[in-house]
Design a protein around this motif. Structure first.
Motif, mmCIF file in Angstrom:
data_model
loop_
_atom_site.group_PDB
_atom_site.id
_atom_site.type_symbol
_atom_site.label_atom_id
_atom_site.label_comp_id
_atom_site.label_asym_id
_atom_site.label_seq_id
_atom_site.Cartn_x
_atom_site.Cartn_y
_atom_site.Cartn_z
ATOM 1 N N SER A 72 5.424 -12.261 -13.103
ATOM 2 C CA SER A 72 4.229 -12.545 -12.375
ATOM 3 C C SER A 72 4.595 -12.885 -10.672
ATOM 4 O O SER A 72 5.617 -13.593 -10.709
ATOM 5 C CB SER A 72 3.566 -13.755 -12.987
ATOM 6 N N GLY A 73 3.626 -12.149 -10.021
ATOM 7 C CA GLY A 73 4.042 -12.584 -8.352
ATOM 8 C C GLY A 73 5.364 -11.767 -7.754
ATOM 9 O O GLY A 73 5.440 -11.854 -6.588
ATOM 10 N N CYS A 74 6.019 -10.823 -8.541
ATOM 11 C CA CYS A 74 6.903 -9.988 -7.886
ATOM 12 C C CYS A 74 6.628 -8.967 -6.999
ATOM 13 O O CYS A 74 7.098 -8.061 -6.426
ATOM 14 C CB CYS A 74 7.893 -9.558 -9.124
ATOM 15 N N GLY A 75 5.254 -8.680 -6.919
ATOM 16 C CA GLY A 75 4.658 -7.770 -6.005
ATOM 17 C C GLY A 75 4.077 -6.391 -6.866
ATOM 18 O O GLY A 75 3.891 -5.409 -6.091
ATOM 19 N N LYS A 76 3.942 -6.504 -7.993
ATOM 20 C CA LYS A 76 3.412 -5.017 -8.697
ATOM 21 C C LYS A 76 2.164 -4.508 -8.045
ATOM 22 O O LYS A 76 1.865 -3.574 -7.875
ATOM 23 C CB LYS A 76 3.604 -5.591 -10.253
ATOM 24 N N SER A 77 1.215 -5.531 -8.160
ATOM 25 C CA SER A 77 -0.282 -5.124 -7.829
ATOM 26 C C SER A 77 -0.052 -4.980 -6.249
ATOM 27 O O SER A 77 -1.050 -3.790 -5.740
ATOM 28 C CB SER A 77 -1.084 -6.370 -7.932
ATOM 29 N N THR A 78 0.474 -5.526 -5.327
ATOM 30 C CA THR A 78 0.574 -5.220 -3.989
ATOM 31 C C THR A 78 1.088 -3.744 -3.855
ATOM 32 O O THR A 78 0.586 -2.942 -3.284
ATOM 33 C CB THR A 78 1.703 -6.316 -3.389
ATOM 34 N N LEU A 79 2.199 -3.322 -4.557
ATOM 35 C CA LEU A 79 2.732 -1.996 -4.500
ATOM 36 C C LEU A 79 1.483 -1.142 -5.230
ATOM 37 O O LEU A 79 1.451 -0.047 -4.351
ATOM 38 C CB LEU A 79 4.082 -1.992 -5.245
ATOM 39 N N GLY A 80 0.781 -1.399 -6.017
ATOM 40 C CA GLY A 80 -0.007 -0.466 -6.600
ATOM 41 C C GLY A 80 -1.221 -0.229 -5.560
ATOM 42 O O GLY A 80 -1.809 0.862 -5.329
ATOM 43 N N ARG A 81 -1.524 -1.307 -4.779
ATOM 44 C CA ARG A 81 -2.897 -1.348 -3.936
ATOM 45 C C ARG A 81 -2.305 -0.342 -2.392
ATOM 46 O O ARG A 81 -2.754 0.534 -1.985
ATOM 47 C CB ARG A 81 -3.167 -2.517 -3.345
ATOM 48 N N LEU A 82 -0.897 -0.376 -2.222
ATOM 49 C CA LEU A 82 -0.304 0.216 -1.100
ATOM 50 C C LEU A 82 -0.442 1.771 -1.679
ATOM 51 O O LEU A 82 -0.716 2.630 -0.912
ATOM 52 C CB LEU A 82 1.157 -0.004 -0.678
ATOM 53 N N LEU A 83 -0.114 2.134 -2.837
ATOM 54 C CA LEU A 83 -0.181 3.632 -3.436
ATOM 55 C C LEU A 83 -1.240 4.073 -3.377
ATOM 56 O O LEU A 83 -1.371 5.127 -3.130
ATOM 57 C CB LEU A 83 0.656 3.342 -4.902
ATOM 58 N N LEU A 84 -2.388 2.980 -3.836
ATOM 59 C CA LEU A 84 -3.888 3.630 -3.737
ATOM 60 C C LEU A 84 -4.243 3.884 -2.484
ATOM 61 O O LEU A 84 -5.424 4.389 -2.141
ATOM 62 C CB LEU A 84 -4.699 2.657 -4.500
ATOM 63 N N GLY A 85 -3.656 3.298 -1.203
ATOM 64 C CA GLY A 85 -3.772 3.327 0.303
ATOM 65 C C GLY A 85 -4.968 2.278 0.622
ATOM 66 O O GLY A 85 -5.579 2.397 1.563
ATOM 67 N N ILE A 86 -5.143 1.465 -0.468
ATOM 68 C CA ILE A 86 -6.264 0.236 -0.192
ATOM 69 C C ILE A 86 -5.792 -0.540 1.044
ATOM 70 O O ILE A 86 -6.342 -1.152 1.792
ATOM 71 C CB ILE A 86 -6.632 -0.398 -1.639
ATOM 72 N N GLU A 87 -4.440 -0.647 0.989
ATOM 73 C CA GLU A 87 -3.710 -1.473 1.990
ATOM 74 C C GLU A 87 -2.559 -0.570 2.516
ATOM 75 O O GLU A 87 -2.151 0.271 1.774
ATOM 76 C CB GLU A 87 -2.972 -2.823 1.469
ATOM 77 N N LYS A 88 -2.134 -1.033 3.636
ATOM 78 C CA LYS A 88 -1.036 -0.089 4.393
ATOM 79 C C LYS A 88 0.252 -0.848 4.596
ATOM 80 O O LYS A 88 0.470 -1.932 4.534
ATOM 81 C CB LYS A 88 -1.381 0.159 5.864
ATOM 82 N N PRO A 89 1.323 -0.004 4.154
ATOM 83 C CA PRO A 89 2.563 -0.576 4.294
ATOM 84 C C PRO A 89 2.875 -1.347 5.719
ATOM 85 O O PRO A 89 2.241 -0.451 6.699
ATOM 86 C CB PRO A 89 3.694 0.474 4.123
ATOM 87 N N GLU A 90 3.878 -2.227 5.906
ATOM 88 C CA GLU A 90 4.111 -2.772 7.186
ATOM 89 C C GLU A 90 4.950 -1.877 7.844
ATOM 90 O O GLU A 90 5.075 -1.436 9.205
ATOM 91 C CB GLU A 90 4.583 -4.077 7.189
ATOM 92 N N SER A 91 6.083 -1.315 7.094
ATOM 93 C CA SER A 91 6.879 -0.285 7.693
ATOM 94 C C SER A 91 7.476 0.518 6.304
ATOM 95 O O SER A 91 7.058 0.180 5.218
ATOM 96 C CB SER A 91 8.232 -1.087 8.079
ATOM 97 N N GLY A 92 7.858 1.788 6.785
ATOM 98 C CA GLY A 92 7.965 2.407 5.773
ATOM 99 C C GLY A 92 6.982 3.601 5.573
ATOM 100 O O GLY A 92 5.861 3.385 6.167
ATOM 101 N N SER A 93 7.126 4.491 4.586
ATOM 102 C CA SER A 93 6.069 5.625 4.365
ATOM 103 C C SER A 93 5.671 5.716 2.850
ATOM 104 O O SER A 93 6.813 5.672 1.995
ATOM 105 C CB SER A 93 6.232 6.857 5.117
ATOM 106 N N ILE A 94 4.429 6.089 2.439
ATOM 107 C CA ILE A 94 4.176 6.450 1.223
ATOM 108 C C ILE A 94 3.434 7.944 1.152
ATOM 109 O O ILE A 94 2.193 7.961 1.878
ATOM 110 C CB ILE A 94 3.030 5.352 0.636
ATOM 111 N N LEU A 95 3.917 8.862 1.042
ATOM 112 C CA LEU A 95 3.500 10.196 1.047
ATOM 113 C C LEU A 95 3.177 10.749 -0.369
ATOM 114 O O LEU A 95 3.935 10.807 -1.169
ATOM 115 C CB LEU A 95 4.591 11.272 1.650
#
Ligand code: ATP
Ligand code: MG
Length: 249
Positions: free
Chosen positions: A44-67
């Motif tokens: 819990s808290g390791c960042g799974k849901s955050t990664l999920g939100r980035l993959l969905l495009g709900i939030e943007k990554p600070e650096s790096g890219s998701i294509l």
């Protein structure tokens, strides 16, 4: 199909004016192939849901890219070009004033502008049957359905968008164990029949081992290891080994 390259994400710690930030994702890179089921596990808290939100495009990554198919995640309209999602909290995932039919119709509208209403009506019937629900459910409101039935409606909605991949974040965690198994069986069936792919975020390592082709073990915002489910015994990192103990011993 999905290429995640050196993604970082941090959040402001404390109040709005605080300068201190908490690094939640660090240097995340992986590939996801169309049609595969990738499990994401970790404490819990390791960042799974955050990664999920980035993959969905709900939030943007600070650096790096998701294509996603060569385009930035979230850049597309919801629908066939992006990832659909099913979340844990099914009680709030469907508009309580919508019937099952309206809830599914809403998803069918996306990306299929030219379909007529009558076509959609038949599609709702087919989708309900496809996810193991009686077509009579179409006139029901969410409060008239069980948790397992609502999650099936949510899956039907995700399938309806014709998204190339469905992200499930703890989607079966609130269901009792026999219903969890039924939903897992459904996901497995849809994967085989429709070649549907999933990103399956879970605490449940056994469920991940049951349905996933590969499992990503996350630790403190980083990828500890990605291992194919048929080769769980060969997992390298001691941390990953410990996490997977339950399914490899
Ligand atoms: N919007 C936000 N603002 C600030 N901090 C956040 C935000 N979202 C997440 N965090 C922090 O990021 C960290 C990772 O959270 P996240 O929800 O991604 O974890 P998780 O792996 O999904 O956990 P769980 O298994 O409990 O669902 C946590 O420390 C959380 O407090
Ligand atoms: Mg989470």
């Amino acid at each position: 199909m999905l290429i995640v390259d050196r993604v970082d994400k941090s959040y402001r710690k404390g109040g709005f004016f605080s300068r201190e930030r908490q690094q939640v994702l660090k240097n995340i890179s992986f590939h996801y192939e169309q049609g595969e089921c990738l499990g994401i596990i970790g404490e819990s808290g390791c960042g799974k849901s955050t990664l999920g939100r980035l993959l969905l495009g709900i939030e943007k990554p600070e650096s790096g890219s998701i294509l996603l198919k060569g385009k930035k995640a979230g850049g597309n309209r919801a629908g066939s070009g992006s990832i659909s999602a099913v979340f844990q909290d099914y009680t709030s995932s469907i508009n309580p004033y919508f019937t099952v039919e309206q809830a599914i119709m809403e998803s069918l509208g996306i990306g299929r502008d030219r379909s007529s209403r009558r076509d959609n009506h038949a599609k709702v019937d087919r989708l309900l049957k496809h996810v193991g629900l009686d077509p009579h459910c179409r006139t029901k409101y969410p409060h008239e359905l069980s948790g397992g039935q609502i999650q099936r409606v949510c899956i039907a909605r995700a399938v309806a968008t014709e998204a190339p991949c469905i992200l499930l974040d703890e989607a079966i965690s609130s269901l009792d164990s026999s219903v969890q198994m039924q939903v897992l069986e459904l996901l497995k069936r849809l994967k085989e029949i429709d070649k549907l792919g999933y990103i399956f975020i879970t605490h449940d390592i056994q469920a991940a081992a049951f349905i996933c082709d590969r499992i990503m073990i996350m630790r403190n915002g980083q990828i500890e290891e990605i291992v194919s489910t048929t080769q769980l015994m060969d997992v390298q990192s001691p941390y990953a080994k410990k996490m997977l103990q339950m399914v490899i011993s």
